[in-house]
Design a protein around this motif. Structure first.
Motif, mmCIF file in Angstrom:
data_model
loop_
_atom_site.group_PDB
_atom_site.id
_atom_site.type_symbol
_atom_site.label_atom_id
_atom_site.label_comp_id
_atom_site.label_asym_id
_atom_site.label_seq_id
_atom_site.Cartn_x
_atom_site.Cartn_y
_atom_site.Cartn_z
ATOM 1 N N LYS A 50 -0.708 4.002 -4.611
ATOM 2 C CA LYS A 50 -0.821 2.510 -5.260
ATOM 3 C C LYS A 50 -1.267 2.906 -6.578
ATOM 4 O O LYS A 50 -0.658 2.002 -7.518
ATOM 5 N N LEU A 64 4.966 -2.579 -3.020
ATOM 6 C CA LEU A 64 3.813 -2.050 -2.331
ATOM 7 C C LEU A 64 2.605 -2.919 -2.587
ATOM 8 O O LEU A 64 1.539 -2.881 -1.501
ATOM 9 N N THR A 65 2.383 -3.678 -3.487
ATOM 10 C CA THR A 65 1.467 -4.803 -3.538
ATOM 11 C C THR A 65 1.355 -5.804 -2.312
ATOM 12 O O THR A 65 0.188 -5.988 -1.602
ATOM 13 N N GLU A 123 0.306 -3.779 0.698
ATOM 14 C CA GLU A 123 -1.240 -3.629 0.683
ATOM 15 C C GLU A 123 -1.777 -4.908 1.317
ATOM 16 O O GLU A 123 -2.811 -5.222 2.058
#
Length: 143
Positions: free
Chosen positions: A10, A126-127, A130
């Protein structure tokens, strides 16, 4: 262990995203300033078409600011993914633009837009992953 790997990944993806935003801003500013630091606006371009490419770069830089501000204020990063797809599409669209207008397009454009586009897509995915994992963990802890 996997949490540490995810956090490292990240961090790297986020740092790369911010770097790609800076590169886009520098590309837009250098295009408007008349500098050939990143892109060559060769003389064989017709002046209005050359200026179209320069204006396109500044519009991209301005819209990038708007998208980033919106995403970070609203904490919704789907627009970053969509922006990334459009930036990747610009690679092919510029090639088409050059063929239609019978002008050469700077070979620095494709890697520039591919890098920036894929950086946006990766960061957005990816955000969102998450956020989804954090929401799932929060729901599990309620039970």
């Amino acid at each position: 262990m996997t949490s540490k790997v995810f956090q490292t990944l990240k961090f790297l993806v986020t740092a790369n995203f911010y770097l790609s935003v800076i590169v886009l801003m520098v590309g837009g500013i250098s295009s408007v300033s008349g500098s050939d630091a990143i892109f060559e606006f060769k003389r064989e371009f017709y002046d209005p078409l050359r200026n179209n490419l320069r204006i396109m770069m500044i519009y991209l830089a301005i819209s990038e600011i708007g998208v980033c501000v919106y995403c970070f204020l609203k904490d919704k990063f789907q627009a970053i993914i969509l922006t990334g797809f459009f930036l990747v599409l610009i690679t092919g669209l510029l090639e088409f633009y050059g063929q239609i207008n019978e002008i050469p397009i700077d070979p620095n454009y494709p890697p520039f837009f591919l890098y920036i586009g894929f950086s946006h897509i990766l960061f957005g995915v990816l955000t969102n992953m998450e956020k989804t994992l954090a929401n799932q963990a929060h729901e599990m802890s309620k039970q």
